[in-house]
Design a protein around this motif. Sequence first.
Motif, mmCIF file in Angstrom:
data_model
loop_
_atom_site.group_PDB
_atom_site.id
_atom_site.type_symbol
_atom_site.label_atom_id
_atom_site.label_comp_id
_atom_site.label_asym_id
_atom_site.label_seq_id
_atom_site.Cartn_x
_atom_site.Cartn_y
_atom_site.Cartn_z
ATOM 1 N N GLU A 180 -8.948 47.474 37.235
ATOM 2 C CA GLU A 180 -9.284 46.893 36.358
ATOM 3 C C GLU A 180 -8.404 46.826 34.907
ATOM 4 O OE1 GLU A 180 -13.765 48.626 36.487
ATOM 5 O OE2 GLU A 180 -12.390 49.972 35.792
ATOM 6 N N TYR A 211 -6.572 43.706 35.713
ATOM 7 C CA TYR A 211 -7.106 42.424 35.157
ATOM 8 C C TYR A 211 -7.170 42.156 33.646
ATOM 9 C CZ TYR A 211 -11.476 39.949 33.470
ATOM 10 O OH TYR A 211 -12.315 39.116 32.864
ATOM 11 N N ILE A 263 -16.177 44.570 34.605
ATOM 12 C CA ILE A 263 -14.850 43.701 35.162
ATOM 13 C C ILE A 263 -14.926 43.702 36.687
ATOM 14 C CG2 ILE A 263 -12.316 43.883 35.558
ATOM 15 C CD1 ILE A 263 -12.131 45.455 33.026
ATOM 16 N N VAL A 293 -13.468 43.292 40.065
ATOM 17 C CA VAL A 293 -12.129 43.487 40.724
ATOM 18 C C VAL A 293 -12.340 43.736 41.979
ATOM 19 C CG1 VAL A 293 -10.823 43.500 38.829
ATOM 20 C CG2 VAL A 293 -11.683 45.794 39.909
#
Length: 274
Positions: free
Chosen positions: A65, A68, A272, A274
């Motif tokens: 995360e 990202y 998020i 991922v």
Amino acid sequence: MNSFLEKSKIKILNYLRNYTFSYFYPDIYSYYNYLSIADLKKFKSSDKIFIFGSGYSLNNISKGEYKYINNYDSLSFNQFYKQDFIDLTYYLAREVGRSKNVLQMNETLSEFQENIHRDRYKNTTFLLQDDLTATMSLEIESRFLLPKGSRISKFKTFSRKLVQPPESMESGFVHYGGTLSDALCFGYQMDYKEIILCGVDMNDRRYFFLEKNQPRDLDLQRNSSVTEPHKTKLPVISLIKEWLPCFVSKGKMLYNLNPDSELKNYLPLYKIGV
């Protein structure tokens, strides 16, 4: 009256110190890279910005995360300089930790300088307060605490009351209840379309840089438990409730990253993938 006299004293001392500094170091503009607001906007690299508080929930964000998040612009303030999560895009300076006396300020600023010289901050733009009450920003600048060549942009305080964020950065930031309001003003004025709040927990007084249930020295002095809501809880919630319609009307959406934050009832959760 005492508060007024104290503030007046601080303003006079800071004015004299700033004047003296400018006189003895006229080449400061060749040491740092000072940005106009127009120049500042050229460094914006995304329409999404992650704004970081210092809540303990930052430790629960995974490496994937953070990878990202590192693809987008980011901003934080206060003691976030201790982090080793991301390459921070902007650091906004009002206070950077303990500063009740000279010894505490020196310790804080020494720790700040040590951390800011790490690679995490090699491309960071520093937003320094440019008011007569801006003791910390003046200390950072006049002690040359930032690496040579660092980008600096100055900001003023528009209001300390709960008013709508000004449209123009030239007008300054609203400082209400804490530095998060300044950060939100920045996101608004820089026209970020998505603004995600991370580590703005407020459901307790834990901090990411301490052990899980370790209180800050300041909270020990206040006889406050780590399980108590953060002291900024009520003003931050008032701020969010007041500003959210304004942000949305201008096509800017606010999100909350921590599902346990006190903001969970006021802002949508950002997920998020991922």
